[in-house]
Motif scaffolding. Structure first.
Motif, PDB file in Angstrom:
ATOM      1  N   VAL G 193      -0.010  17.398 -24.262  1.00  0.00           N
ATOM      2  CA  VAL G 193      -1.293  17.433 -24.044  1.00  0.00           C
ATOM      3  C   VAL G 193      -1.687  16.356 -22.645  1.00  0.00           C
ATOM      4  N   ILE G 194      -1.748  15.548 -22.690  1.00  0.00           N
ATOM      5  CA  ILE G 194      -2.157  14.621 -21.685  1.00  0.00           C
ATOM      6  C   ILE G 194      -1.991  15.729 -20.414  1.00  0.00           C
ATOM      7  N   GLY G 195       0.139  15.705 -20.456  1.00  0.00           N
ATOM      8  CA  GLY G 195       0.759  16.268 -19.540  1.00  0.00           C
ATOM      9  C   GLY G 195      -0.024  17.537 -18.707  1.00  0.00           C
ATOM     10  N   GLY G 196      -0.661  18.137 -20.047  1.00  0.00           N
ATOM     11  CA  GLY G 196      -1.791  19.762 -19.107  1.00  0.00           C
ATOM     12  C   GLY G 196      -3.166  18.780 -18.890  1.00  0.00           C
ATOM     13  N   LEU G 197      -3.594  17.945 -19.071  1.00  0.00           N
ATOM     14  CA  LEU G 197      -5.028  17.513 -18.962  1.00  0.00           C
ATOM     15  C   LEU G 197      -4.500  16.909 -16.916  1.00  0.00           C
ATOM     16  N   VAL G 198      -3.903  15.982 -16.792  1.00  0.00           N
ATOM     17  CA  VAL G 198      -3.393  15.206 -15.549  1.00  0.00           C
ATOM     18  C   VAL G 198      -2.543  15.740 -14.601  1.00  0.00           C
ATOM     19  N   THR G 199      -2.528  15.529 -12.990  1.00  0.00           N
ATOM     20  CA  THR G 199      -1.762  15.357 -12.462  1.00  0.00           C
ATOM     21  C   THR G 199      -0.941  14.444 -11.726  1.00  0.00           C
ATOM     22  N   LEU G 200      -0.873  13.219 -12.199  1.00  0.00           N
ATOM     23  CA  LEU G 200      -0.914  11.951 -12.122  1.00  0.00           C
ATOM     24  C   LEU G 200       0.988  11.810 -13.350  1.00  0.00           C
TER      25      LEU G 200
END
Lengths: 255, 255, 255, 255, 255, 255, 255, 255
Positions: G193-200
């Protein structure tokens, strides 16, 4: 090696009828012969008084034909297991007209040659119970094997645990057997239920029928090994032959 | 449920000797009774004519004591399996002086109560063969079970495949058995060798004895399932009881 | 990198015969050359004084042909492993008439080119023992490899544990070896039995021959790793090449 | 069984010096004796000319003491492996003052008794290379074993692949060995690197040192079996003894 | 969803410029459009300023062609991964002459369309190091991906741990990178060695190249997860794309 | 077996209207008939009032055709699952013109025959949510099944967790359902997110869509079983049918 | 080894300032020293300019104390990981009053010694996001490590996917980081989920928190490896240290 | 987050009753509060109208006490799961006399606090069926959970498939339920049999009760996933809570 044979050979030595070297040679050449690619063990068939068994899976059609011919020369019956359609065709082609009585069962994937009438030596019939239609090939392999090794066979098909009333209807027929082979894929729960109903030896055969988390038969294998019905015995996945072989040993009159 | 019982009950209905409700009640109450935490099935013991078997592993000492008392009241013999030392002590404490004849075998981890003489009903002895010293507890569980269920037992110990001459020396003693139970840990190769030597039914018990890639018994379990000796039958890891139970079914005179 | 080479190069630097840059260049270009898709390491062959070995499995026929040509230009012998029939045909087509002495062994799946007579450098023969007919391809790979790396080879076939008398007959022939490679599928029990009979180093090769709970070689792999015979050494499933390579290292006169 | 012994016995029969029954009895009683719980095989020690080896893991302190006493009576050396601190104390207590020379190595978990001077029979030293500090117990077990079986030992410690310059510094010391044992936990990459550097036989021992996806040694076991360095040989997880036993067989002067 | 967009829309609501329903519609239609079988997310490409990425594996050629056309209409670059030869042919056929600049890389199994010049936005080159020839396809997928996402790429091939001197020769070239992707099959030891040599971020890609106990990439996956070199980062088996995507995020100038 | 039927039969016996033999015969023949290879259970369909379900996977086209004809004769609807394109063609060929209304859905791999209008008996619609395009076949199987068993269906596609804003947009549409089926491959995280958003029953279907460490669906299966959202219910990998069957049971008006 | 050092040494040789033997000795003794049980690599700390890291898990308290003392003598900071409470007490006891500034964090299981002020060398903070309370120890290990290696740390706790609104609230705080470490047990869906939200860059740490089919962290490990969010990077189960080490390498100003 | 709340807040913004900042603050602070170590989500309890659920397994007694106090202050009921005896004692000690009504169930391992009368909101009772005595703790956890979440509960115990007549006797009692939870260890066959008998939703809970190849619950887990009874739904091993939670969602009057 058979102790009587050794005894006979040694008595020859003691009595001066043969030298040690001769005896050794005799012992070595006796119960099998070298076909180049595999030592066929006629010994085994002699012990069992029935068909010689050949595992066809990793042999070529030519190799199988050679072994079948070698056995047939001694007028023995033959059972070849795990032979697919193409290989069966090759075996036939290699053996030719003298072996037109070689029979192929496409479901059981067996080749059988009956040169002697099969003498029934089992105490009672062997019951072979199948959970689903898809398990029939493994059950058929077991049935052909049981028959070739001298047993009557009772077949009960399609009595899975999800429709358990069918199982109860069929119960009378398998209770007169001496051993029960239960073939089941998917989750493989049937042997547990049957093991709880009867007091006969139960041999469970997991099959690779299923998908996903069935893992090619791992699921029913584990189910059967953990059966809450005491005394369920298990063989390898899809091993109808092994189940029937063990059932024959259990069912023999002389044990 | 036993067909004869149902038949008797139904004939009572047909003949007007009992109403449907009465018959139903009779059937329901017959072969087991409710102890609150577990339905003890006396039915099973009746079918087998021998000791009632209780799996001790996940029961408390108090629960086991309750079950033992309930069975003993019907003058039946009792076998409790998988009982560790502490739990055995608790069972004894709970049962008190009236059960001083309750015997505990620390290696086999069994409690046994013999209130009736054990009648030998097996056709032949059951041989129990062990590969290594460390496998003895599982073999002992099998031996106690086999005896309590009415069999003579032959013990052969420490004949692993890495010193195969020992096995050949011992062969004569296990060939007069009716069934062979082979208990083996580490790689579990022994049943394959024995299965190739004899024509008796072979029941293989993998044990968790080993380390590393033995994976708590997985290695010998796979070995036994894939045995190149036809007809090797397998039970769960460390399941000496199950092997002896199945051997008893195979060995019974009336099957 | 070989210390003598470095020493020589450094002495050149010390003595002013070469600059650091030259020495660096010399070191870098020496023992291999860049073919674009793979750095062929002639170094290794030099160390071993025998055939250069190429793993054919994930290379195209064209790539293999290029490597073979590169090695042959230095008059070295070549062994290419894991080449199926179609790829072997492509290699031949790509190499043409100048490589008619390239030999393909369909069972071993090897391509071999002998441009120098193979000098036997092993102390004793290497014995290669096979449990079943189906294990022959892996044993053949081992045999071709052992020969190409400078060893005599003794072959013993079809001596599985389920017919253990065959093994005893064959024992004399493999006891004169310096190392024994035992190739076995199904449950893979043979190395345990042989390891208990001999005091030679035993290298066990599990094969993927089997079905069901054999899990593509996992069963014999675990069996061999857990062998109760001390000192059994194991290589990867179906890795006949690796077994023969290790056996060559063990068997070398100069170690 | 040893052919010469059989030959001698049989010649007695042939020459009328002994009956078959006598000969049989002689053969049976010879190379081992029955201690009740385990047949100690003196045969093995005789073949190896060195310490008798006892696996201590599943034996009680009392059982180990009994076996040690039995071996010591024949003035043989003894090596007991896999003995934890408490068990070692029990063995000592049971053996008493006559066995004060029994030595316990807590890291290696070995008990050793040297009643004869150890004769060095290995061709060259055996090198034992360790990746990390945590792998020392397994390496120590290998070192004690190698020494008790008649080998010189070279130790190289803490040269993991993540600091590969250390490995290169240590290289000279292990290149004069006859065999290299590489002990490695975590991902177990060290044998691949060493296997690429040397032409000696390499025996890899995966250890259970690691956590999470190391899965108690499965990760380095798979690493070692798949080594891209040809000829790496593998033993069971944490099996320092087995590695040293195999290394001894490889290293013996007379093979 | 981007907070600024929501803010703008909500301010519209607050200021009475739009109703809730209108705002809702606007938000819904913005950053993707419905192609019937998949919602293409242009949003992502916008955030990354580079090629839009499409996973081709479970899509038909027709579906891929539709998505490529939809993206190209906005003059964006496209990268389609995991496209086999036949599917690539179908995509081309479906797209026709207007897409003659669509490039297919058979080793990397990628389709790429460059309608804009790729702007290099990475701080430093990304090094892609390969252990064996067979690992090249996965490395090629990583290389194509890295380039399409705006990075310079350094390639180092065939530097496996079994010939570790090659690795040291190549070291200079990969030390000037910003991130290192190490692609390795068989036992996958290379990332451990490289991780111990450099202080750059290391992304390890296990490949399914191997056989037997390599278990389709499980062996190198476990190796890499347990690396004794601190800080090795791991992606899925054969996931060259994922490694390059992560390397791009690490290498971006603005983070 | 249904208690009322038994009651009726027994009352016949009690009242003398039928003998025991007659009653037994009646019971046996009632709810299914023997087609030789499989007992079709019309009973089940009667209980469910909807389509009879046939698992097509391990049946031949001829067998399926026979079963379909048998069911259709009773004017029931039919659903055959897991039928690939070739088998569907064979079924059609065997059934001929009288079954032109047999419909094949290539994505769902289902054959359906609607001879009766489907009566909607579900309380609310069943929502079927899909994470990726590649999961559509499994979702389609669920959708066809749900419809044939009497439910309205809401479809939501391509709302994976990596683009979670899409999921929130779609939320309104699936919150009016009575049950939600979530179909997800790769890592299978979607059911956890949805399970945290809604208070409806959630049935999770892992799919085999993925590669490498996805292990043919094992990864999402474990994900779903360990969901941190309480109450997520799981079915077998790729089992769209099972999910829809369970959803129907949950959704029935009369439960 | 560092090329500059070699260069310097070689120039010494070239210029006649030192013999080959001297240079060799110099090289060998330089960057580590032998403590008997482990070679402490000061080299590493020098390269990183921060705390020396010691893995405490398989070392005794005495060994750890020795290493800490050796490092402290060079005025370096120390971080010891995987130290349980009892071992920490032993370390303290062994080090005595001179090391009263040694700090123990019971949740993180770390010992830290700060003899120099920690210089922040990371470009941006490292965010450490935790799914559940039970994952805190692993996150704490990561946080301590990140700080000791010169990074600012942002903590976000208890934002699991089953209550996803919490995650969105916290989003602002972790978007200003340079790298995100996501620690998650149970099914481990949070990194997707976080990987889909951020580009870091996202580093995922699976934990062993869970039960049953979580299999000690296998479930979240597979989840993270198969993440549908591109570019999620994975470390070993419970490896908070490794995640922080890699994050530090990514976050360094000079890369 | 609940749509109605958002709607209300937004209407406030639209109508000028509140600024965006105020609304944002209100939303953020509402449904949970920060206890430092975990965000307790009262939101969930509000949606379900019943006890707030706390997973006790990885929390300390102090943490649990803190959460219980926080919930009790809002007069809500509390259910804490997976609390062992020692931790329960700690919780009690920390909470003191004001929480004497906190009840601990040692078998279910639950703490419950009923400050409100539990309102029955389920349509029908939930049946909880157990195969063996050893499965009772998991069934008890399910029963306590079901009750605390507002359901009537029917208990049926000790009806395993090996004594299937007991199951038929008990059938009437579980057929009046709305959902059936079947708890089974060993091989876990019971859900298949029950799934074939009833048309109600069946939730299967595998337990870790068993040994050897039961693999801590893997065997019944696979059995249940592969059930030949359509529609069996599965939760994690030993997850009695999850089964009851899902059953509650299925059983709610308003869905």
């Amino acid at each position: 090696m058979h102790p009587d044979k050794i005894r006979a050979v040694l008595e020859g030595v003691r009595d001066g009828r043969s030298s040690v070297e001769q005896a050794l040679g005799a012992l070595r050449d006796l119960p099998y012969e070298d076909l180049g690619f595999a030592r066929v063990d006629h010994h085994r068939a002699l012990r069992q008084g029935h068909a010689e068994v050949v595992l066809g899976q990793w042999k070529t059609g030519e190799q199988i034909a050679g072994i079948v011919r070698s056995i047939a020369e001694r007028s023995q019956n033959v059972l070849v297991t795990r032979v697919d359609v193409d290989k069966a065709r090759n075996v036939r082609a290699a053996l030719g007209a003298a072996f037109e009585d070689l029979r192929y069962d496409e479901s059981a994937r067996t080749l059988t040659l009956e040169r002697q009438a099969i003498e029934i030596r089992g105490r009672k019939p062997i019951a072979i119970v199948t959970a689903g239609t898809a398990d029939l090939p493994v059950a058929d392999e077991a049935a052909v094997t049981a028959r070739m090794l001298g047993n009557e066979v009772i077949r009960v098909t399609d009595v899975g645990v999800a429709g358990i009333h069918r199982l109860f209807d069929a119960r009378a027929s398998f209770e007169r057997a001496g051993v029960i082979i239960v073939v089941a894929g998917m989750e493989g729960a049937l042997p547990s239920v049957i093991g709880g109903l009867v007091t006969l030896p139960v041999i469970a055969v997991p099959t690779s029928v299923g998908y996903g988390a069935q893992f090619q038969g791992l699921a029913p294998l584990l189910t059967m090994l953990n059966s809450c019905a005491s005394g369920v015995l298990v063989v390898n996945i899809d091993n109808g032959f092994g189940a029937a072989f063990a059932a024959t040993q259990i069912n023999r009159r002389d044990t």
